[in-house]
Enzyme design. Structure first.
Site, PDB file in Angstrom:
ATOM      1  N   ARG A  13     -35.487  36.482  -5.817  1.00  0.00           N
ATOM      2  CA  ARG A  13     -36.864  36.605  -5.285  1.00  0.00           C
ATOM      3  C   ARG A  13     -37.037  35.928  -3.927  1.00  0.00           C
ATOM      4  NH1 ARG A  13     -37.786  35.161 -10.574  1.00  0.00           N
ATOM      5  NH2 ARG A  13     -38.198  36.947 -11.909  1.00  0.00           N
ATOM      6  N   LYS A  54     -39.913  42.575   9.427  1.00  0.00           N
ATOM      7  CA  LYS A  54     -39.760  43.828   8.673  1.00  0.00           C
ATOM      8  C   LYS A  54     -38.296  43.967   8.271  1.00  0.00           C
ATOM      9  CE  LYS A  54     -43.250  46.920  10.645  1.00  0.00           C
ATOM     10  NZ  LYS A  54     -43.402  48.204  11.339  1.00  0.00           N
ATOM     11  N   GLU A 106     -37.122  49.392  24.573  1.00  0.00           N
ATOM     12  CA  GLU A 106     -38.126  48.539  23.901  1.00  0.00           C
ATOM     13  C   GLU A 106     -38.627  47.452  24.868  1.00  0.00           C
ATOM     14  OE1 GLU A 106     -39.236  49.366  20.956  1.00  0.00           O
ATOM     15  OE2 GLU A 106     -37.622  50.502  19.987  1.00  0.00           O
ATOM     16  N   LYS A 157     -43.850  39.959  21.165  1.00  0.00           N
ATOM     17  CA  LYS A 157     -43.816  40.456  19.782  1.00  0.00           C
ATOM     18  C   LYS A 157     -44.359  39.402  18.824  1.00  0.00           C
ATOM     19  CE  LYS A 157     -41.584  43.032  16.242  1.00  0.00           C
ATOM     20  NZ  LYS A 157     -40.502  43.911  15.798  1.00  0.00           N
ATOM     21  N   GLU A 188     -49.164  44.893   9.918  1.00  0.00           N
ATOM     22  CA  GLU A 188     -49.449  46.151  10.591  1.00  0.00           C
ATOM     23  C   GLU A 188     -50.671  46.873  10.035  1.00  0.00           C
ATOM     24  OE1 GLU A 188     -46.029  48.407  11.721  1.00  0.00           O
ATOM     25  OE2 GLU A 188     -47.197  50.221  11.951  1.00  0.00           O
ATOM     26  N   ARG A 223     -50.833  45.426  15.443  1.00  0.00           N
ATOM     27  CA  ARG A 223     -49.381  45.620  15.468  1.00  0.00           C
ATOM     28  C   ARG A 223     -48.998  47.057  15.839  1.00  0.00           C
ATOM     29  NH1 ARG A 223     -45.018  42.661  11.473  1.00  0.00           N
ATOM     30  NH2 ARG A 223     -43.200  43.643  12.368  1.00  0.00           N
ATOM     31  N   ASN A 277     -45.994  50.469  18.562  1.00  0.00           N
ATOM     32  CA  ASN A 277     -45.500  51.837  18.399  1.00  0.00           C
ATOM     33  C   ASN A 277     -45.674  52.673  19.659  1.00  0.00           C
ATOM     34  OD1 ASN A 277     -44.747  51.407  15.735  1.00  0.00           O
ATOM     35  ND2 ASN A 277     -46.818  51.830  15.002  1.00  0.00           N
ATOM     36  N   HIS A 316     -43.459  55.588  20.374  1.00  0.00           N
ATOM     37  CA  HIS A 316     -42.731  55.898  19.135  1.00  0.00           C
ATOM     38  C   HIS A 316     -43.256  57.161  18.449  1.00  0.00           C
ATOM     39  CE1 HIS A 316     -41.010  52.024  19.828  1.00  0.00           C
ATOM     40  NE2 HIS A 316     -40.303  52.053  18.718  1.00  0.00           N
ATOM     41  N   HIS A 352     -40.337  59.372  17.598  1.00  0.00           N
ATOM     42  CA  HIS A 352     -39.872  59.710  16.247  1.00  0.00           C
ATOM     43  C   HIS A 352     -39.692  61.219  16.104  1.00  0.00           C
ATOM     44  CE1 HIS A 352     -41.585  55.686  14.592  1.00  0.00           C
ATOM     45  NE2 HIS A 352     -40.306  55.576  14.891  1.00  0.00           N
ATOM     46  N   HIS A 391     -32.362  55.810  19.126  1.00  0.00           N
ATOM     47  CA  HIS A 391     -33.772  55.413  19.005  1.00  0.00           C
ATOM     48  C   HIS A 391     -34.380  55.042  20.360  1.00  0.00           C
ATOM     49  CE1 HIS A 391     -37.400  53.778  17.229  1.00  0.00           C
ATOM     50  NE2 HIS A 391     -37.193  52.629  17.870  1.00  0.00           N
TER      51      HIS A 391
HETATM   52  P1  NAD Z   1     -26.817  48.776  15.146  1.00  0.00           P
HETATM   53  O1  NAD Z   1     -27.088  47.613  14.311  1.00  0.00           O
HETATM   54  O2  NAD Z   1     -26.261  49.990  14.487  1.00  0.00           O
HETATM   55  O3  NAD Z   1     -25.854  48.346  16.345  1.00  0.00           O
HETATM   56  C1  NAD Z   1     -25.443  49.307  17.273  1.00  0.00           C
HETATM   57  C2  NAD Z   1     -23.925  49.317  17.439  1.00  0.00           C
HETATM   58  O4  NAD Z   1     -23.529  48.204  18.235  1.00  0.00           O
HETATM   59  C3  NAD Z   1     -23.144  49.198  16.139  1.00  0.00           C
HETATM   60  O5  NAD Z   1     -22.032  50.050  16.212  1.00  0.00           O
HETATM   61  C4  NAD Z   1     -22.692  47.745  16.132  1.00  0.00           C
HETATM   62  O6  NAD Z   1     -21.502  47.558  15.397  1.00  0.00           O
HETATM   63  C5  NAD Z   1     -22.488  47.483  17.592  1.00  0.00           C
HETATM   64  N1  NAD Z   1     -22.645  46.099  18.038  1.00  0.00           N
HETATM   65  C6  NAD Z   1     -23.613  45.238  17.680  1.00  0.00           C
HETATM   66  N2  NAD Z   1     -23.545  44.132  18.421  1.00  0.00           N
HETATM   67  C7  NAD Z   1     -22.487  44.272  19.242  1.00  0.00           C
HETATM   68  C8  NAD Z   1     -21.910  43.460  20.264  1.00  0.00           C
HETATM   69  N3  NAD Z   1     -22.470  42.300  20.609  1.00  0.00           N
HETATM   70  N4  NAD Z   1     -20.813  43.922  20.911  1.00  0.00           N
HETATM   71  C9  NAD Z   1     -20.288  45.137  20.591  1.00  0.00           C
HETATM   72  N5  NAD Z   1     -20.812  45.955  19.666  1.00  0.00           N
HETATM   73  C10 NAD Z   1     -21.897  45.530  19.008  1.00  0.00           C
HETATM   74  O7  NAD Z   1     -28.120  49.288  15.927  1.00  0.00           O
HETATM   75  P2  NAD Z   1     -29.394  48.580  16.562  1.00  0.00           P
HETATM   76  O8  NAD Z   1     -29.829  49.502  17.629  1.00  0.00           O
HETATM   77  O9  NAD Z   1     -29.175  47.155  16.864  1.00  0.00           O
HETATM   78  O10 NAD Z   1     -30.450  48.615  15.364  1.00  0.00           O
HETATM   79  C11 NAD Z   1     -30.958  49.823  14.877  1.00  0.00           C
HETATM   80  C12 NAD Z   1     -31.611  49.578  13.551  1.00  0.00           C
HETATM   81  O11 NAD Z   1     -32.656  48.627  13.720  1.00  0.00           O
HETATM   82  C13 NAD Z   1     -32.225  50.807  12.929  1.00  0.00           C
HETATM   83  O12 NAD Z   1     -31.836  50.895  11.581  1.00  0.00           O
HETATM   84  C14 NAD Z   1     -33.719  50.546  13.020  1.00  0.00           C
HETATM   85  O13 NAD Z   1     -34.443  51.145  11.968  1.00  0.00           O
HETATM   86  C15 NAD Z   1     -33.771  49.057  12.965  1.00  0.00           C
HETATM   87  N6  NAD Z   1     -34.979  48.462  13.569  1.00  0.00           N
HETATM   88  C16 NAD Z   1     -35.671  47.564  12.826  1.00  0.00           C
HETATM   89  C17 NAD Z   1     -36.808  46.968  13.347  1.00  0.00           C
HETATM   90  C18 NAD Z   1     -37.545  45.940  12.547  1.00  0.00           C
HETATM   91  O14 NAD Z   1     -38.640  45.534  12.937  1.00  0.00           O
HETATM   92  N7  NAD Z   1     -36.982  45.474  11.456  1.00  0.00           N
HETATM   93  C19 NAD Z   1     -37.243  47.283  14.645  1.00  0.00           C
HETATM   94  C20 NAD Z   1     -36.504  48.188  15.383  1.00  0.00           C
HETATM   95  C21 NAD Z   1     -35.366  48.781  14.828  1.00  0.00           C
HETATM   96 ZN    ZN Z   2     -38.498  51.039  18.330  1.00  0.00          ZN
END
Ligand code: NAD
Ligand code: ZN
Length: 358
Positions: free
Chosen positions: A121, A143, A185, A227, A237, A241, A245, A248, A252, A265
């Site tokens: 939990r 999130k 972003e 943020k 949200e 918040r 978006n 977005h 999306h 993205h």
């Molecule tokens: P990711 O985590 O897939 O990373 C992108 C790529 O970069 C991967 O192949 C990873 O292995 C590589 N990588 C990471 N750090 C590295 C480094 N320092 N050097 C070399 N390679 C590296 O993608 P992302 O764009 O970071 O995240 C996308 C995800 O985040 C999505 O699932 C999205 O839904 C989520 N997200 C969440 C929130 C939230 O508020 N929680 C907000 C925006 C996005």
């Molecule tokens: Zn985004």
């Protein structure tokens, strides 16, 4: 060294931003009420680069770290991978005070955060984000989620970290396209909240694209501040918040039409921000100069403005299905100026159609 304090109703934590700080994570954790066993979750790309230095820093501070490596990419944001993390946590005997540490991009952050929120939990959660997107966006705000075969981010929880540690030097190894995705972003924060920051981005775009640490620290700190301020006012949200978006809504739809593969993205958000800026000026909510400035910065950051060949009807179909739609109305985040946005449902399909067909 920059520090951003995130103050929420029931919880506060600090985001530490400094070149080389990844080797000091153990020190930062030392005074926190944590058990010694710690689970580091990372992916196959990040593990060989940074899990050694992170695990060493924890060991030097008296922790017993274990590194769990999962495959890279969105497919790891699943209940099946979460189950592997749970199994590891149970078999190594993590207790209520054992930290789970996310070392990676948004995929690792969302997955590990979901596990930290639900294992026993809730156990202490620490983020060490390694993509620009994770450093400016997903690691701040609480999130967490995994995907379901029927939709993205459908299973999750709001769960805040105890600590976020951001080392801009890890971005040196990030593929160019991933860096630019994060910059979309970054541009968004300037547009929604801060004209001066937007201006800074215009003046320093080359330094930022060259990954100069001083400029990266400035960018990451400012984005985290913005943020954090938005999230502090609306943790779950319900209203404010939603301004996060910006770009977005169309973004999306672009991701959906492209089957989540053609544009990533950030690229989709760049296209969406350009669309939202055009929509804002065509509705006379902002000047054409303001919308042109947004277009110029998106281009300057090496991001796309449009998705050639994407059908207007198909995009409109996705807009209607977006999960931010309430009572079958789309909540549009539109610009009043650079640094100021408003949320409105009062946008006719004709206006949207005109922008999407440009
Ligand atoms: P990711 O985590 O897939 O990373 C992108 C790529 O970069 C991967 O192949 C990873 O292995 C590589 N990588 C990471 N750090 C590295 C480094 N320092 N050097 C070399 N390679 C590296 O993608 P992302 O764009 O970071 O995240 C996308 C995800 O985040 C999505 O699932 C999205 O839904 C989520 N997200 C969440 C929130 C939230 O508020 N929680 C907000 C925006 C996005
Ligand atoms: Zn985004």
């Amino acid at each position: 060294m920059a520090e951003v304090r995130v103050n929420l109703a029931n919880h506060s934590y600090t985001i530490h931003i400094m070149a080389g700080i990844i080797s000091q994570v153990g020190q930062l954790m030392k005074d926190m009420p944590l058990s010694r066993k710690a689970l580091i979750v990372t992916d196959e790309n990040v593990a060989p680069l940074y899990s050694g230095v992170l695990a060493d820093s924890l060991a030097a501070a008296g922790f017993l770290p274990f590194v769990l490596v999962v495959p890279p990419g969105e497919s790891s944001k699943s209940l099946a991978t979460a189950d592997k993390v749970f199994t590891q946590a149970i078999s190594m005997g993590l207790d209520r005070k054992s930290p789970i540490i996310a070392l990676g991009g948004g995929v690792i952050g969302d997955l590990s955060g979901f596990v930290a929120a639900t294992y026993l939990r809730g156990v202490p959660f620490i983020q060490v984000p390694t993509t620009l997107l994770a450093q400016v966006d997903s690691s701040v705000g609480g999130k967490t989620a995994v995907n379901h075969p029927l939709g993205k981010n459908l299973i999750g929880a709001f769960y805040q970290p105890q600590l976020v540690v951001i080392d801009p030097l890890v971005l040196d190894t990030l593929p160019e396209r991933e860096l630019k995705a994060g910059l979309a972003e970054v541009v968004k924060y300037g547009v929604i909240a801060d004209y001066d920051f937007f201006d800074y981005l215009i003046r320093h775009q080359e330094d930022i694209l060259a990954r100069r640490p001083d400029e990266l620290i400035e960018v990451i700190s400012r984005c985290c501040q913005i943020k954090a301020a938005v999230v502090a006012q609306d943790e779950r949200e319900t209203s404010l918040r939603m301004i996060l978006n910006f770009g977005h809504t169309i973004g999306h739809a672009v991701e959906g039409v492209g089957g989540y593969s053609e544009y990533n993205h950030g690229e989709a958000v760049a296209i969406g921000m350009h669309g939202a800026a055009l929509l804002s000026s065509s509705l006379h909510l902002c000047s054409t100069a303001a919308s042109a400035a947004v277009k110029q910065l998106i281009t300057g950051m090496g991001l796309p403005l449009t998705a050639p060949g994407y059908g207007t009807d198909e995009l409109l179909g996705y807009l209607a299905r977006d999960k931010k739609v309430v009572d079958s109305k789309v909540n549009w985040v539109l610009m009043q100026d650079v640094g100021r946005v408003t949320i409105t449902q009062d946008v006719s399909e004709e206006h949207v159609r005109a922008v999407l067909s440009q």
